[in-house]
Design an enzyme around this catalytic site. Sequence first.
Site, PDB file in Angstrom:
ATOM      1  N   SER A  50       0.798  -1.231   0.000  1.00 10.57           N
ATOM      2  CA  SER A  50       0.000   0.000   0.000  1.00 10.57           C
ATOM      3  C   SER A  50       0.831   1.282   0.000  1.00 10.57           C
ATOM      4  O   SER A  50       0.325   2.337  -0.352  1.00 10.57           O
ATOM      5  CB  SER A  50      -0.932   0.019   1.214  1.00 10.57           C
ATOM      6  OG  SER A  50      -0.187  -0.148   2.413  1.00 10.57           O
ATOM      7  N   ASP A 342      -3.318   8.322   7.293  1.00 11.87           N
ATOM      8  CA  ASP A 342      -4.184   7.423   8.061  1.00 11.87           C
ATOM      9  C   ASP A 342      -3.281   6.670   9.044  1.00 11.87           C
ATOM     10  O   ASP A 342      -2.073   6.912   9.066  1.00 11.87           O
ATOM     11  CB  ASP A 342      -5.025   6.534   7.116  1.00 11.87           C
ATOM     12  CG  ASP A 342      -4.219   5.454   6.406  1.00 11.87           C
ATOM     13  OD1 ASP A 342      -3.083   5.160   6.832  1.00 11.87           O
ATOM     14  OD2 ASP A 342      -4.721   4.883   5.421  1.00 11.87           O
ATOM     15  N   HIS A 345      -0.361   4.967   6.957  1.00  8.74           N
ATOM     16  CA  HIS A 345       0.254   5.494   5.725  1.00  8.74           C
ATOM     17  C   HIS A 345       0.629   6.969   5.831  1.00  8.74           C
ATOM     18  O   HIS A 345      -0.085   7.737   6.485  1.00  8.74           O
ATOM     19  CB  HIS A 345      -0.713   5.323   4.545  1.00  8.74           C
ATOM     20  CG  HIS A 345      -1.121   3.909   4.330  1.00  8.74           C
ATOM     21  ND1 HIS A 345      -2.345   3.443   4.710  1.00  8.74           N
ATOM     22  CD2 HIS A 345      -0.450   2.871   3.795  1.00  8.74           C
ATOM     23  CE1 HIS A 345      -2.419   2.147   4.409  1.00  8.74           C
ATOM     24  NE2 HIS A 345      -1.288   1.773   3.859  1.00  8.74           N
TER      25      HIS A 345
END
Length: 370
Positions: A50, A342, A345
């Site tokens: 991610s 978040d 991340h």
Amino acid sequence: MGFPSFPNSCFLLILLCLVNISTISSTEPLKQEAVLFGGNFPALYVIGDSLVDAGNNNNLETSVKSNYPPYGSDFEGGKATGRFSNGKTIADYIAMYYGLPLVPAYMGLSEEQKNNISTGINYASASCGILFNTGKRVGQCLSLSVQVDLFQETIEKNLKTKFKNPSELSEHLAQSLFMIAIGVNDYASIFRKTPNFNATEFADKLLQEYLIQIERLHTLGAKKFFINNVKPLGCYPNMIVTSEPRGSCNEPLNLAIGLFNTKLRNSLSQMKQKFNDTAFLYSDYYNYMLGLRGGTSSNQAGSSPLNSTAPCCPEVYDGAPTTTCWPSSIACKEPDTHIFFDPFHPTQLANYKYSIACFNERSICHVVNN
Ligand SMILES: *[C@@H]1O[C@H](CO)[C@@H](O)[C@H](O)[C@H]1NC(C)=O
Ligand SMILES: *[C@@H]1O[C@H](CO)[C@@H](O)[C@H](O)[C@H]1NC(C)=O
Ligand SMILES: *[C@@H]1O[C@H](CO)[C@@H](O)[C@H](O)[C@H]1NC(C)=O
Ligand SMILES: *[C@@H]1O[C@H](CO)[C@@H](O)[C@H](O)[C@H]1NC(C)=O
């Protein structure tokens, strides 16, 4: 905002290219410096999780997606593309630095587009990892070996259409840059299941599979690699929210990841000896993020103008059993006052600063010479 806004992409590109144009030398290691930092790469291929997913998970059956606001609030006028940030990822800044277009997600491309692209494809998939089963608990994702399978398919089905002459194709592959940024989800997964896992055994297990896949890429024709090590997960908001004292890092977890990173770095030297036609640029993302945070014990008493402990979204984060920001979550007003967008991340600002530290200052990226 309490700090100056950062330059737009054109400025970044010009700035960084000017800085790096001068590295020219006759000796072999310095030649590799010039090639890897000065890069005249025809393409950037991205493999990872991610941190660098550009939207592959949008097209997979999983809850681990980010193709809705507030993700992407600062991406090209506010597009939620499936990047896990408010804006660009480090893969985006790397592409920009090398003068390449932002690399599109494989799963979002039509067959026609795949046949026409020769500047690189992104196979990275959020929640997945080095081991095949990592991340599958929460839905579909593309594991490291599957991403390499897809790259192999790209060569067979698409690049062979684009480059009809086999020597042109192998030249394209040999000159292209292959970025790999994967492994943290393997640690998140083992830590959840077995907090007291044997760090040496686990690092060796991951490394074995990692090196198998680098060798596969090499056999397929890849020669130049950008290897990004694993982030200090023990200091991320989703970990420190439950730590004692609150806000301090999980040291055992960081040490375990650090051990893997050291082994990875050493194995690249060995790989280079084994295959003398390879070149590696090693990126110490682990220490970059620790530095940005201000160390492992910091609960941030004000040394940095950036909020380095709490995510921007959700604005009130209690460590509830999710690491994402939902469409219904309330985000902070200025994402780039934080280093985490978040709980898992970084913000675009953290990613931008990374590119400066890697390419301009060269404090965290180096060419593997031995
Ligand atoms: C192929 O790529 C070129 C250059 O990027 C672009 O101008 C053209 O529209 C593309 N064609 C198709 C069919 O996608
Ligand atoms: C971890 O595994 C290694 C290799 O199998 C072994 O030598 C070591 O004793 C183990 N460490 C612990 C704490 O069990
Ligand atoms: C790599 O090694 C092979 C044989 O081991 C040799 O022929 C070749 O010249 C070497 N290539 C480079 C770039 O050093
Ligand atoms: C960081 O942000 C969180 C949530 O927005 C806030 O509660 C916290 O006080 C901030 N910390 C610092 C040091 O600014």
